[in-house]
Design a protein around this motif. Structure first.
Motif, short mmCIF file in Angstrom:
data_model
loop_
_atom_site.label_atom_id
_atom_site.label_comp_id
_atom_site.label_asym_id
_atom_site.label_seq_id
_atom_site.Cartn_x
_atom_site.Cartn_y
_atom_site.Cartn_z
N GLY A 148 0.99 -1.03 -0.04
CA GLY A 148 0.15 0.23 0.08
C GLY A 148 0.93 1.21 0.00
N VAL A 149 0.51 2.26 -0.66
CA VAL A 149 1.16 3.50 -0.80
C VAL A 149 0.36 4.60 -0.54
N PHE A 150 0.81 5.57 0.56
CA PHE A 150 -0.04 6.78 0.80
C PHE A 150 1.04 8.12 0.54
N ALA A 151 0.39 9.11 -0.07
CA ALA A 151 0.90 10.40 -0.02
C ALA A 151 1.05 11.15 1.36
N TYR A 152 2.27 11.32 1.67
CA TYR A 152 2.49 12.15 3.01
C TYR A 152 1.43 13.27 3.20
N SER A 153 1.00 13.14 4.44
CA SER A 153 -0.09 14.26 4.72
C SER A 153 0.65 15.13 6.08
N HIS A 154 0.73 16.53 5.88
CA HIS A 154 1.28 17.43 6.78
C HIS A 154 0.40 17.52 7.90
N GLU A 155 0.58 16.99 9.04
CA GLU A 155 -0.16 16.84 10.03
C GLU A 155 0.07 17.79 11.11
N GLU A 156 -0.59 18.83 11.74
CA GLU A 156 -0.27 19.84 12.58
C GLU A 156 -0.13 19.05 14.02
N GLU A 157 0.70 19.38 14.81
CA GLU A 157 1.00 19.00 16.15
C GLU A 157 1.94 17.80 16.15
N THR A 158 2.22 17.05 14.87
CA THR A 158 3.16 16.05 14.91
C THR A 158 4.58 16.69 14.55
N GLN A 159 5.71 15.94 14.96
CA GLN A 159 7.00 16.28 14.84
C GLN A 159 7.29 16.72 13.59
N ALA A 160 6.91 16.28 12.47
CA ALA A 160 7.09 16.37 11.25
C ALA A 160 6.44 17.78 10.72
N PHE A 161 5.55 18.48 11.59
CA PHE A 161 4.86 19.55 10.97
C PHE A 161 6.08 20.74 10.69
N SER A 162 7.19 20.80 11.72
CA SER A 162 7.92 21.55 11.79
C SER A 162 8.88 21.75 10.45
N LEU A 163 8.80 20.78 9.83
CA LEU A 163 9.66 20.43 8.44
C LEU A 163 8.70 21.20 7.39
N VAL A 164 9.43 21.73 6.27
CA VAL A 164 8.92 22.43 5.34
C VAL A 164 8.23 21.05 4.38
N ASP A 165 6.95 21.21 4.08
CA ASP A 165 6.15 20.38 3.30
C ASP A 165 6.40 20.64 1.76
N ASP A 166 7.70 20.58 1.20
CA ASP A 166 8.10 20.96 0.12
C ASP A 166 8.01 19.98 -1.09
N VAL A 167 7.44 18.71 -0.86
CA VAL A 167 7.05 17.91 -2.20
C VAL A 167 5.67 18.21 -2.66
N SER A 168 5.60 18.78 -3.97
CA SER A 168 4.14 19.35 -4.08
C SER A 168 3.30 17.90 -4.29
N LYS A 169 2.06 18.48 -4.13
CA LYS A 169 0.94 17.33 -4.00
C LYS A 169 0.82 16.66 -5.42
N ALA A 170 1.10 17.18 -6.42
CA ALA A 170 1.21 16.49 -7.84
C ALA A 170 2.57 15.70 -8.01
N VAL A 171 3.55 16.12 -7.31
CA VAL A 171 4.82 15.07 -7.35
C VAL A 171 4.43 13.69 -6.32
N LYS A 172 3.71 14.10 -5.23
CA LYS A 172 3.54 13.19 -4.12
C LYS A 172 2.48 11.94 -5.13
N MET A 173 1.54 12.75 -5.69
CA MET A 173 0.66 11.61 -6.38
C MET A 173 1.23 11.06 -7.68
N ARG A 174 2.13 11.29 -8.28
CA ARG A 174 2.98 10.71 -9.30
C ARG A 174 3.83 9.61 -8.84
N ARG A 175 4.37 10.06 -7.58
CA ARG A 175 5.25 9.12 -7.08
C ARG A 175 4.50 7.76 -6.61
N ARG A 176 3.29 8.03 -5.90
CA ARG A 176 2.39 6.94 -5.51
C ARG A 176 1.93 6.13 -6.50
N ASN A 177 1.68 6.93 -7.50
CA ASN A 177 0.90 6.10 -8.69
C ASN A 177 2.14 5.18 -9.44
#
Length: 452
Positions: A342-371
């Motif tokens: 199973g493959v999921f596109a990263y979701s930038h979730e507030e209050e998580t540790q990763a939320f302090s990182l820049v969500d710098d991979v575009s949604k389009a790129v995420k979906m292309r990589r997932r597919n």
């Protein structure tokens, strides 16, 4: 006196299998209080929505359902005495309780994941809007360790069993510990009692779920007790298969592998969410593993259980994931040859540790990589399934289509997430029957078989 006598209840369950368990327990408590559970929201007096708050797409789906039922509630206002009540609970309600109350005033009661007995008690109270304030008083997480009763879905030969609640890991992308708290395991005795109850209800397959199944028992026994739990469950009469979900990769011990391989009733099915294989990304994710260790784990499993299915999940588009790191993941999938992915596109979730990182991979790129990964895996899965053609396998019947055609599964297929087996038989089979079958062909992700 049953406080909900005559009331019709509709429950919409969204999200993971753990929510299914929660809904079944809520349904039992409602029926115990005199309510009738119906499958049509229009005929219901009370609509309950068990929500998911894990990733953005799941949150949006939950909100869409709430809004749909809020609209239905308004349409029925004045058309029946008392109208309809709208109840929202589960992970989204736990995480965004105040926001939901403010944005969707049609909600009559909101109750999170804290105490479902308290939720049912609130439903038995007179009045309406005061429920909103009352629900806030129930803040302590209550995990009903001894509660085994639930309204089992008689249409299915399998049932999910939640063996623990919460999680002690600190994966940087995951909001589950924020919502569900730290791990709290049930006792082996409690889980065995529930298994007996389910077996008496006609269930043939148990699917054990939690946030981290491999760490089961460490909080109450001082060490993980999953193998001991499996041995105890294997003695329950009427249960033929036991399946494990969500094995945390760094916690899969030799003892766990041996228990899965050696206990006849336990399916040779390893569900191990790896999430990524780039060592840098894994470190940012807070996963604690490495590509080398993952390869060693998979090689160990296959050396002990050559005839087994291995399922995993990956996240693409994690902050700063480079094209090179994505290709590393793609090559890893080709190398390892998982049965299911199973493959999921990263979701930038507030209050998580990763939320302090820049969500710098575009949604389009995420979906292309997932597919792309899904396309790569499709061929791998089909090749894996083709190796089963010509073999005789034991199947469980999930659905009766007509007197000769059935939907079934092997021990290598978990319901909902993996492919199915289209079975032909002249034996007049019923749901939950086990039948030896000859595998004829592969079409897509599904097998075709005939009973022998």
């Amino acid at each position: 006196m049953q406080k909900l006598s005559g009331k019709k209840i509709f429950i919409e369950t969204l999200g993971c299998a753990k929510n299914i368990v929660d809904s079944e327990k809520v349904a039992f408590l409602l029926v115990e209080n005199g309510a009738e559970v119906v499958d049509d929201p229009e005929s219901a007096d009370i609509i309950l929505v068990n929500t998911c708050g894990f990733i953005e797409s799941a949150k949006q789906e939950s909100i869409d359902y709430i809004l749909t039922y809020a609209k239905l509630k308004e349409e029925f206002k004045g058309r029946r005495e008392g109208g309809k009540k709208l109840v929202v609970f589960g992970c989204l309600a736990e995480r965004y309780r105040k926001e939901l109350v403010e944005e969707i005033p049609e909600i009559d009661l909101i109750s999170g994941v804290r105490d479902y007995t308290a939720l049912v008690n609130l439903l038995t109270e007179p009045g309406n809007n005061k429920f909103l304030d009352t629900a806030y008083e129930y803040r302590d997480i209550v995990f009903a360790e001894q509660e085994v009763r639930r309204l089992v879905n008689k249409e299915l030969p399998y049932a999910y069993v939640k063996i623990s609640e919460g999680c002690n890991h600190s994966c940087s992308f995951c909001a589950i510990p924020l919502i569900r708290g730290r791990q709290r395991s049930r006792s082996i005795e409690s889980i065995v009692e529930e298994a007996k109850f389910l077996a008496d209800s006609g269930v043939k397959e148990l699917i054990l779920v939690s946030q981290d199944t491999t760490s089961y028992g460490i909080d109450i026994y001082g060490r993980p007790k999953l193998p001991e739990l499996l041995y105890s469950l294997s003695k329950v009469e009427g249960i033929n298969w036991i399946r494990l979900h969500y094995l945390y990769p760094t916690e899969v011990s030799d003892e766990v592998i041996s228990a899965i391989v050696e206990i006849e009733k336990v399916c040779n099915y390893f569900d191990i969410p790896l999430q990524h294989v780039s060592d840098r990304i894994l470190k940012l994710m807070g996963r604690g593993g490495s590509k080398r260790k993952y390869i060693e784990l998979i090689e160990k499993i296959r050396s002990k259980a050559e005839d087994s299915a291995i399922r995993t999940t990956f996240i693409v588009g994690f902050p700063s994931e480079s094209a090179e790191e994505f290709r590393e993941l793609e090559e890893f999938i080709k190398q390892v040859q998982f049965t299911w992915v199973g493959v999921f596109a990263y979701s930038h979730e507030e209050e998580t540790q990763a939320f302090s990182l820049v969500d710098d991979v575009s949604k389009a790129v995420k979906m292309r990589r997932r597919n792309r990964l899904l396309r790569v895996q499709q061929e791998i899965t089909q090749n894996s399934l083709k190796k089963l053609v010509g073999k005789v396998m034991k199947l469980i019947v999930d659905e009766v289509l007509d007197e000769r055609n059935y939907i079934a599964r092997s021990e290598y297929n978990s319901p909902e997430v993996d492919g199915a087996v289209h079975l032909m038989s002249a034996k007049g089979l019923r749901k939950g029957d086990f039948v030896e079958s000859f595998i004829v062909k592969v079409v897509g992700y599904d097998l075709y078989a005939r009973a022998i």
